[in-house]
Design an enzyme around this catalytic site. Structure first.
Site, PDB file in Angstrom:
ATOM      1  N   SER A  65       0.800  -1.235   0.000  1.00 26.86           N
ATOM      2  CA  SER A  65       0.000   0.000   0.000  1.00 26.86           C
ATOM      3  C   SER A  65       0.829   1.279   0.000  1.00 26.86           C
ATOM      4  O   SER A  65       0.261   2.361  -0.183  1.00 26.86           O
ATOM      5  CB  SER A  65      -0.942   0.010   1.199  1.00 26.86           C
ATOM      6  OG  SER A  65      -1.998  -0.879   0.969  1.00 26.86           O
ATOM      7  N   LYS A  68       0.409   3.458  -2.918  1.00 27.79           N
ATOM      8  CA  LYS A  68      -0.758   4.340  -3.075  1.00 27.79           C
ATOM      9  C   LYS A  68      -0.371   5.815  -3.011  1.00 27.79           C
ATOM     10  O   LYS A  68      -1.075   6.667  -3.548  1.00 27.79           O
ATOM     11  CB  LYS A  68      -1.808   3.992  -2.013  1.00 27.79           C
ATOM     12  CG  LYS A  68      -2.363   2.563  -2.191  1.00 27.79           C
ATOM     13  CD  LYS A  68      -3.196   2.110  -0.987  1.00 27.79           C
ATOM     14  CE  LYS A  68      -3.693   0.676  -1.191  1.00 27.79           C
ATOM     15  NZ  LYS A  68      -4.391   0.154   0.008  1.00 27.79           N
ATOM     16  N   TYR A 192      -3.851  -2.315 -10.169  1.00 29.79           N
ATOM     17  CA  TYR A 192      -3.723  -2.177  -8.717  1.00 29.79           C
ATOM     18  C   TYR A 192      -2.816  -3.257  -8.114  1.00 29.79           C
ATOM     19  O   TYR A 192      -1.915  -2.965  -7.320  1.00 29.79           O
ATOM     20  CB  TYR A 192      -5.124  -2.219  -8.080  1.00 29.79           C
ATOM     21  CG  TYR A 192      -5.098  -2.272  -6.580  1.00 29.79           C
ATOM     22  CD1 TYR A 192      -4.807  -1.127  -5.833  1.00 29.79           C
ATOM     23  CD2 TYR A 192      -5.328  -3.465  -5.895  1.00 29.79           C
ATOM     24  CE1 TYR A 192      -4.754  -1.177  -4.453  1.00 29.79           C
ATOM     25  CE2 TYR A 192      -5.275  -3.523  -4.519  1.00 29.79           C
ATOM     26  CZ  TYR A 192      -4.988  -2.382  -3.803  1.00 29.79           C
ATOM     27  OH  TYR A 192      -4.917  -2.427  -2.436  1.00 29.79           O
ATOM     28  N   TYR A 244      -4.645   3.716   7.998  1.00 28.95           N
ATOM     29  CA  TYR A 244      -6.007   3.161   8.147  1.00 28.95           C
ATOM     30  C   TYR A 244      -6.581   3.534   9.506  1.00 28.95           C
ATOM     31  O   TYR A 244      -6.405   4.659   9.956  1.00 28.95           O
ATOM     32  CB  TYR A 244      -6.000   1.635   7.917  1.00 28.95           C
ATOM     33  CG  TYR A 244      -5.170   1.274   6.723  1.00 28.95           C
ATOM     34  CD1 TYR A 244      -5.574   1.683   5.448  1.00 28.95           C
ATOM     35  CD2 TYR A 244      -3.956   0.603   6.840  1.00 28.95           C
ATOM     36  CE1 TYR A 244      -4.816   1.400   4.337  1.00 28.95           C
ATOM     37  CE2 TYR A 244      -3.188   0.317   5.738  1.00 28.95           C
ATOM     38  CZ  TYR A 244      -3.624   0.722   4.493  1.00 28.95           C
ATOM     39  OH  TYR A 244      -2.858   0.452   3.407  1.00 28.95           O
ATOM     40  N   VAL A 262       1.176  -3.756   3.820  1.00 31.57           N
ATOM     41  CA  VAL A 262       1.127  -5.055   4.514  1.00 31.57           C
ATOM     42  C   VAL A 262       2.379  -5.900   4.303  1.00 31.57           C
ATOM     43  O   VAL A 262       2.522  -6.959   4.914  1.00 31.57           O
ATOM     44  CB  VAL A 262      -0.117  -5.919   4.164  1.00 31.57           C
ATOM     45  CG1 VAL A 262      -1.372  -5.371   4.802  1.00 31.57           C
ATOM     46  CG2 VAL A 262      -0.268  -6.124   2.685  1.00 31.57           C
TER      47      VAL A 262
HETATM   48  N1  GLN Z   1      -2.252  -5.258  -1.957  1.00 29.88           N
HETATM   49  C1  GLN Z   1      -2.803  -5.200  -0.638  1.00 29.88           C
HETATM   50  C2  GLN Z   1      -4.295  -5.433  -0.672  1.00 29.88           C
HETATM   51  O1  GLN Z   1      -4.933  -4.968  -1.551  1.00 29.88           O
HETATM   52  C3  GLN Z   1      -2.473  -3.865  -0.051  1.00 29.88           C
HETATM   53  C4  GLN Z   1      -2.991  -3.691   1.359  1.00 29.88           C
HETATM   54  C5  GLN Z   1      -2.042  -2.988   2.256  1.00 29.88           C
HETATM   55  O2  GLN Z   1      -0.843  -2.912   2.031  1.00 29.88           O
HETATM   56  N2  GLN Z   1      -2.565  -2.514   3.356  1.00 29.88           N
HETATM   57  O3  GLN Z   1      -4.859  -6.077   0.176  1.00 29.88           O
END
Ligand code: GLN
Length: 313
Positions: A65, A68, A192, A244, A262
């Site tokens: 993420s 992003k 994505y 988050y 993650v």
């Molecule tokens: N690729 C992961 C997902 O879509 C990204 C989530 C994350 O890093 N929090 O679940």
């Protein structure tokens, strides 16, 4: 106060190394479960380009993420303020992959950093492109930010997430049903999943984030990436939404704009001072790196870099 960053991060690394392995590495993307949970790296790059680094700081890991931040920057460059017609700018207070808010809010995600919001941003980045072109553009953009042509996508991670990304398919289909995605769902998710599968080391990540610490201009490459106003605004979103439902806690303990993934990485920005990347795969309950967050808290305390007050006032 000491400004010997190398000594500071070596001390943090030595203190926390015995605790690596705490938390739980993500395994809902099976490929991520193969990573050694004891990996731990820190890299700090200041505005003069001085690099301080320790541990597994040169080993590429899945940035997930954290990507992003880079796709939001790209989308803002292409679409300007109209980007905000597609995603909001408010913290969600929900998990990164939550679907509940989407129905109440008619398919418009709360912010660009939760999964639904990032999927909407991928849709925006795609405009005028095939999925393959859009993925190429994202990779080249991140290479340009870090000034490093060696950065690449890990195809095994992209495949693994495509095979198991049921929740993201649900989010994207739900948004599509509200008419909130322009492109076909499988194309948008293809983009994505590949952006999330970018593999970067802490050093590469800190370089890529340096423009956010330096009013939009990467002092190493001399590239003006965004205006200073846009850099401030991206930092504001990272602070309020980058972790988050753990964003408030991260602001409380660390006091810096940050974005987690993650894969166990966190990019943190100390405006006017430095860009920092940490990596430790074990996650806390909110899906943010457990040891990485503590390392950043220690760094902020030792440097006085929190944006919320004068150091040791
Ligand atoms: N690729 C992961 C997902 O879509 C990204 C989530 C994350 O890093 N929090 O679940």
């Amino acid at each position: 106060m000491t400004t010997d960053l190398q000594a500071i991060i070596e001390e943090i690394h030595a203190t926390l190394s015995p605790r690596t392995g705490e938390g739980k590495a993500a395994d809902y993307i099976p490929e991520l479960a193969n990573v050694d949970p004891k990996k731990f790296g820190i890299a700090v790059i200041d505005l003069e380009g001085r690099v301080s680094k320790v541990g597994d700081c040169d080993e590429p890991f899945s940035i997930q993420s954290i990507s992003k931040v880079f796709t939001l920057t790209l989308a803002l460059g292409k679409h300007g303020e109209t980007t905000w017609n597609r995603v909001g700018r408010e913290p969600s207070g929900s998990a990164f992959n939550s679907i509940v808010q989407l129905e109440h809010e008619n398919g418009k995600p709360r912010n660009p950093f939760i999964n639904a919001g990032a999927i909407a941003i991928s849709d925006l980045v795609m405009s005028g492109h095939t999925p393959r072109e859009a993925i190429g553009e994202i990779v080249r953009f991140v290479q340009y930010l870090a000034d490093d042509a060696g950065i690449a996508i890990d195809p095994a991670v992209a495949r693994s997430e495509t095979a198991t990304g049921f929740r993201n398919f649900a989010l994207a289909n739900f948004m599509k049903s509200f008419g909130k995605l322009t492109h076909p769902v499988d194309h948008v998710l293809g983009v994505y999943f590949h952006q999330c599968a970018l593999a970067m080391s802490c050093v590469q990540l800190a370089r890529a984030g340096l423009f956010l610490a330096a009013n939009g201009k990467n002092p190493l490459s001399g590239h003006t990436v965004v205006s200073s106003q846009r850099a401030r605004r991206i930092n504001a979103l990272m602070l309020t939404c980058g972790h988050y439902d753990g964003s408030g806690d991260f602001a409380y303990h660390v006091g810096l704009p940050g974005k987690s993934g993650v894969g166990g990485g966190i990019l943190a920005v100390a405006p006017g001072r430095a860009s920092v990347a940490v990596w430790s795969p074990g996650l806390n309950a909110n899906g943010n790196s457990l040891i990485g967050s503590i390392a950043l808290e220690m760094l902020a305390a030792k440097t006085g870099w929190s944006i919320f007050g004068a150091p040791h006032a």
